[in-house]
Design a protein around this motif. Structure first.
Motif, short mmCIF file in Angstrom:
data_model
loop_
_atom_site.label_atom_id
_atom_site.label_comp_id
_atom_site.label_asym_id
_atom_site.label_seq_id
_atom_site.Cartn_x
_atom_site.Cartn_y
_atom_site.Cartn_z
N THR A 1 -6.63 66.86 -70.47
CA THR A 1 -6.16 66.70 -69.09
C THR A 1 -6.79 67.74 -68.17
O THR A 1 -6.57 67.69 -66.97
N GLY A 2 -7.55 68.68 -68.73
CA GLY A 2 -8.21 69.66 -67.87
C GLY A 2 -8.87 70.77 -68.65
O GLY A 2 -8.50 71.07 -69.79
N ILE A 3 -9.89 71.35 -68.00
CA ILE A 3 -10.57 72.54 -68.52
C ILE A 3 -10.48 73.58 -67.41
O ILE A 3 -10.92 73.34 -66.28
N HIS A 4 -9.92 74.73 -67.74
CA HIS A 4 -9.62 75.75 -66.73
C HIS A 4 -10.39 77.03 -67.02
O HIS A 4 -10.31 77.55 -68.13
N HIS A 5 -11.09 77.53 -65.98
CA HIS A 5 -11.92 78.72 -66.17
C HIS A 5 -11.32 79.97 -65.53
O HIS A 5 -11.06 80.92 -66.24
N GLU A 6 -11.13 80.01 -64.25
CA GLU A 6 -10.63 81.21 -63.60
C GLU A 6 -9.13 81.18 -63.36
O GLU A 6 -8.49 82.22 -63.27
N ARG A 7 -8.59 80.00 -63.24
CA ARG A 7 -7.16 79.85 -63.00
C ARG A 7 -6.65 78.67 -63.79
O ARG A 7 -7.25 77.59 -63.76
#
Length: 191
Positions: A166-172
């Motif tokens: 459902t998502g890939i999160h890098h900084e937040r």
């Protein structure tokens, strides 16, 4: 130098180890998991793993609603031969008993694995498969990419008993499920 004998507790019974064995084997090292009836002994944590674990735990706890609790490094008994230890779990408050060493999968809303070099295969493949088959609705996999955390977020497709991304999160890391969570992943640089 003479080879040391293998401790008796390390020799598996013919049937393989069972989930309840983790509570009764003498001298079992901390954070030992049971995967497919085999004991998995954890390697010492690296600094980055420890910091990521602290960051995720603090972020989850900062907004946890009253009906959930956040626990670190506790096992989940998925079946007679499966008792993995996610790095972090979010569990129903009603399932919390401070004398327990494990949770049932129906009490777990989120399982989080912080991937280490020695756990890549387990954390990317086998453990998510086990969590999905047990019906745990949410799974996060946290990895290191160029000295920065990346969080891969998954939700259970109950019809297929597997996770879908459902998502890939890098900084937040900002998600609404299993409850509203907002974690500044750049904080890892300050910890």
């Amino acid at each position: 130098m003479c080879a040391q004998p293998v401790p008796d507790w390390l020799i598996p019974p013919t049937r393989g180890f069972r989930a309840e064995d983790l509570d009764t084997l003498p001298d079992l090292p901390p954070h030992t998991e049971l995967i497919d009836g085999s004991l998995v002994l954890m390697s010492p944590q690296m600094g980055f793993h420890s910091v990521l674990l602290d960051l995720v735990t603090a972020g989850l706890r900062s907004t946890v609603p009253h009906h959930y609790r956040v626990r670190r490094e506790m096992t989940v008994t998925l079946g007679p031969r499966q008792r993995p230890e996610p790095d972090v779990i979010v569990v129903d408050t009603g399932a919390v008993d401070n004398r327990q060493s494990t949770f049932p999968p129906k009490a777990v809303a989120l399982a989080v694995e912080v991937v280490s070099p020695e756990s890549v295969e387990r954390d990317r493949h086998r453990k998510p498969q086990l969590y999905a088959e047990a019906g745990i609705p949410h799974f996060w996999r946290v990895e290191r990419n160029d000295n920065a955390p990346v969080v891969y977020v998954y939700e259970l497709d109950p019809a297929k008993a597997c996770y879908v991304p459902t998502g890939i999160h890098h900084e937040r890391l900002k998600v609404e499920l299993p409850y509203p969570i907002d974690i500044d992943l750049t904080e890892v640089e300050r910890l």
